[in-house]
Design a protein around this motif. Sequence first.
Motif, mmCIF file in Angstrom:
data_model
loop_
_atom_site.group_PDB
_atom_site.id
_atom_site.type_symbol
_atom_site.label_atom_id
_atom_site.label_comp_id
_atom_site.label_asym_id
_atom_site.label_seq_id
_atom_site.Cartn_x
_atom_site.Cartn_y
_atom_site.Cartn_z
ATOM 1 N N ASP A 38 0.851 -1.190 0.000
ATOM 2 C CA ASP A 38 0.000 0.000 0.000
ATOM 3 C C ASP A 38 0.892 1.249 0.000
ATOM 4 O OD1 ASP A 38 -2.143 1.686 0.106
ATOM 5 O OD2 ASP A 38 -2.956 0.956 2.003
ATOM 6 N N PHE A 39 1.974 1.193 0.801
ATOM 7 C CA PHE A 39 2.918 2.320 0.828
ATOM 8 C C PHE A 39 3.520 2.536 -0.563
ATOM 9 C CE2 PHE A 39 7.251 3.848 0.757
ATOM 10 C CZ PHE A 39 7.123 5.056 1.410
ATOM 11 N N VAL A 40 3.992 1.433 -1.193
ATOM 12 C CA VAL A 40 4.666 1.562 -2.501
ATOM 13 C C VAL A 40 3.694 2.128 -3.539
ATOM 14 C CG1 VAL A 40 5.809 0.327 -4.391
ATOM 15 C CG2 VAL A 40 6.354 -0.256 -2.031
ATOM 16 N N ARG A 41 2.450 1.613 -3.549
ATOM 17 C CA ARG A 41 1.456 2.123 -4.515
ATOM 18 C C ARG A 41 1.239 3.618 -4.330
ATOM 19 N NH1 ARG A 41 -0.899 -2.944 -4.285
ATOM 20 N NH2 ARG A 41 -1.821 -2.525 -2.250
ATOM 21 N N THR A 42 1.088 4.019 -3.061
ATOM 22 C CA THR A 42 0.845 5.434 -2.756
ATOM 23 C C THR A 42 2.060 6.277 -3.148
ATOM 24 O OG1 THR A 42 -0.531 4.729 -0.912
ATOM 25 C CG2 THR A 42 0.166 7.008 -0.895
ATOM 26 N N SER A 86 11.971 -8.470 3.959
ATOM 27 C CA SER A 86 13.409 -8.288 3.697
ATOM 28 C C SER A 86 13.611 -7.642 2.328
ATOM 29 C CB SER A 86 14.113 -9.649 3.704
ATOM 30 O OG SER A 86 13.718 -10.398 2.559
ATOM 31 N N SER A 87 14.830 -7.193 2.099
ATOM 32 C CA SER A 87 15.158 -6.571 0.813
ATOM 33 C C SER A 87 14.916 -7.549 -0.345
ATOM 34 C CB SER A 87 16.620 -6.121 0.853
ATOM 35 O OG SER A 87 17.015 -5.676 -0.396
ATOM 36 N N GLN A 88 15.275 -8.842 -0.130
ATOM 37 C CA GLN A 88 15.075 -9.848 -1.193
ATOM 38 C C GLN A 88 13.588 -10.026 -1.506
ATOM 39 O OE1 GLN A 88 17.294 -9.865 1.567
ATOM 40 N NE2 GLN A 88 17.127 -12.035 2.007
ATOM 41 N N GLU A 89 12.769 -10.146 -0.422
ATOM 42 C CA GLU A 89 11.319 -10.335 -0.616
ATOM 43 C C GLU A 89 10.715 -9.108 -1.296
ATOM 44 O OE1 GLU A 89 10.622 -13.061 3.389
ATOM 45 O OE2 GLU A 89 10.588 -10.881 3.521
ATOM 46 N N PHE A 90 11.254 -7.935 -0.962
ATOM 47 C CA PHE A 90 10.746 -6.697 -1.547
ATOM 48 C C PHE A 90 10.987 -6.685 -3.060
ATOM 49 C CE2 PHE A 90 11.194 -2.219 -2.781
ATOM 50 C CZ PHE A 90 10.016 -1.679 -2.278
ATOM 51 N N GLN A 91 12.221 -7.055 -3.472
ATOM 52 C CA GLN A 91 12.560 -7.070 -4.907
ATOM 53 C C GLN A 91 11.612 -7.988 -5.685
ATOM 54 O OE1 GLN A 91 15.866 -6.339 -6.708
ATOM 55 N NE2 GLN A 91 16.835 -5.236 -5.064
ATOM 56 N N ILE A 92 11.358 -9.185 -5.111
ATOM 57 C CA ILE A 92 10.512 -10.163 -5.807
ATOM 58 C C ILE A 92 9.059 -9.672 -5.838
ATOM 59 C CG2 ILE A 92 9.603 -12.534 -5.666
ATOM 60 C CD1 ILE A 92 12.434 -13.250 -4.438
ATOM 61 N N GLY A 93 8.581 -9.162 -4.680
ATOM 62 C CA GLY A 93 7.199 -8.675 -4.600
ATOM 63 C C GLY A 93 6.945 -7.497 -5.517
ATOM 64 N N LEU A 94 7.951 -6.634 -5.646
ATOM 65 C CA LEU A 94 7.842 -5.464 -6.523
ATOM 66 C C LEU A 94 7.605 -5.924 -7.963
ATOM 67 C CD1 LEU A 94 8.207 -2.420 -5.913
ATOM 68 C CD2 LEU A 94 10.585 -2.646 -6.612
ATOM 69 N N ALA A 95 8.416 -6.906 -8.400
ATOM 70 C CA ALA A 95 8.312 -7.409 -9.772
ATOM 71 C C ALA A 95 6.960 -8.098 -10.018
ATOM 72 C CB ALA A 95 9.451 -8.387 -10.057
ATOM 73 N N GLN A 96 6.387 -8.686 -8.973
ATOM 74 C CA GLN A 96 5.096 -9.378 -9.134
ATOM 75 C C GLN A 96 3.927 -8.397 -9.193
ATOM 76 O OE1 GLN A 96 5.309 -11.802 -5.629
ATOM 77 N NE2 GLN A 96 6.213 -13.560 -6.689
ATOM 78 N N ARG A 97 4.050 -7.252 -8.520
ATOM 79 C CA ARG A 97 2.892 -6.366 -8.356
ATOM 80 C C ARG A 97 2.913 -5.125 -9.227
ATOM 81 N NH1 ARG A 97 4.073 -8.794 -3.710
ATOM 82 N NH2 ARG A 97 2.374 -9.587 -2.397
#
Length: 314
Positions: A38-42, A86-97
């Motif tokens: 939600d933070f990243v989208r905003t 974590s930074s790793q989970e963030f990178q993967i989640g970013l690419a998915q969303r």
Amino acid sequence: MLGPTAVKQDLVISAYKPNGGFEERFQKEAQTEEGVWDFVRTHLKYLPVTKRQGPLMLFVPERDPRILFDQMVAYYVRKGYPVPISSQEFQIGLAQRFIERDGMYFLPDQVAEYDRKKMTSGAPQQLSMFVSDEASSIQWLRQLIREKPQTFSDINPQFMQQLGGWSKNEAQLDLRELLNQNFLCYDGKGPVPEQIHAYLSTNWKELRNLTKDDPALVTKARDRWYVPDPNKAGDLEKLREKALLKEFEEYKEVKKKLKIFRLEAVRAGFKKAWQERDYAVIVAVADKIPNNVLEEDPKLLMWYDQAVTRIGGE
């Protein structure tokens, strides 16, 4: 004293107040991963889609995954919450969303605008940057080999030219170490990675329309370094973080002041200590590094200020 980046982050973050209830939603979501997205989208909504310099379209650094991660962490820490990812989970989640273009991330409606502008202006250019520490070295290398995967002997002379004013307190890393901890090298085994294939087939007529395991393509691609896709980047990030934290453990044990050290290791160590609520470690290591380094680094200053506040409140 706050550095310019920290002030900029606060300006961006304070802009979220009239934004359709993000602050209220965040109170409920802060402990979950949904709060992160939600933070990243905003946040993406408030960033410029493109930047220009005359006729040139420029890279928008605020849309880089590492900077997005830093902004998210800063928001959580200032609100007093542990970071749930974590930074790793963030990178993967970013690419998915979200949608990636040229190493930057966009919302769906922003991508259409970006693609339109790119058709008339060409690929984004990166403003020339000085390599002065580990973080700027990684950024410079990422820019160099994203556009053109290259061998170590191609990269080395270009890298040496960039080493103008290395920060005096920053431990200087070997180029091979920087490459090994942040990027991948194709060893000629298995199909040629898409990143190298795309570059070679665009620039060499005779390599077009070949399969990714064609011997001619494999020979040309061998030993080239390239920017990994998010899943592999997550694995690399894990290895790098392990190396950084090992170094931070040494800083914890040292009795005297630290004159030369790896700033990225201090940042990683402060972040881990914050997650573990070990505020005393942050303050103890901060006391060992020169004052000017602490005051001029918005990330370190943020962890330190928050740690001091927490210790005072306990």
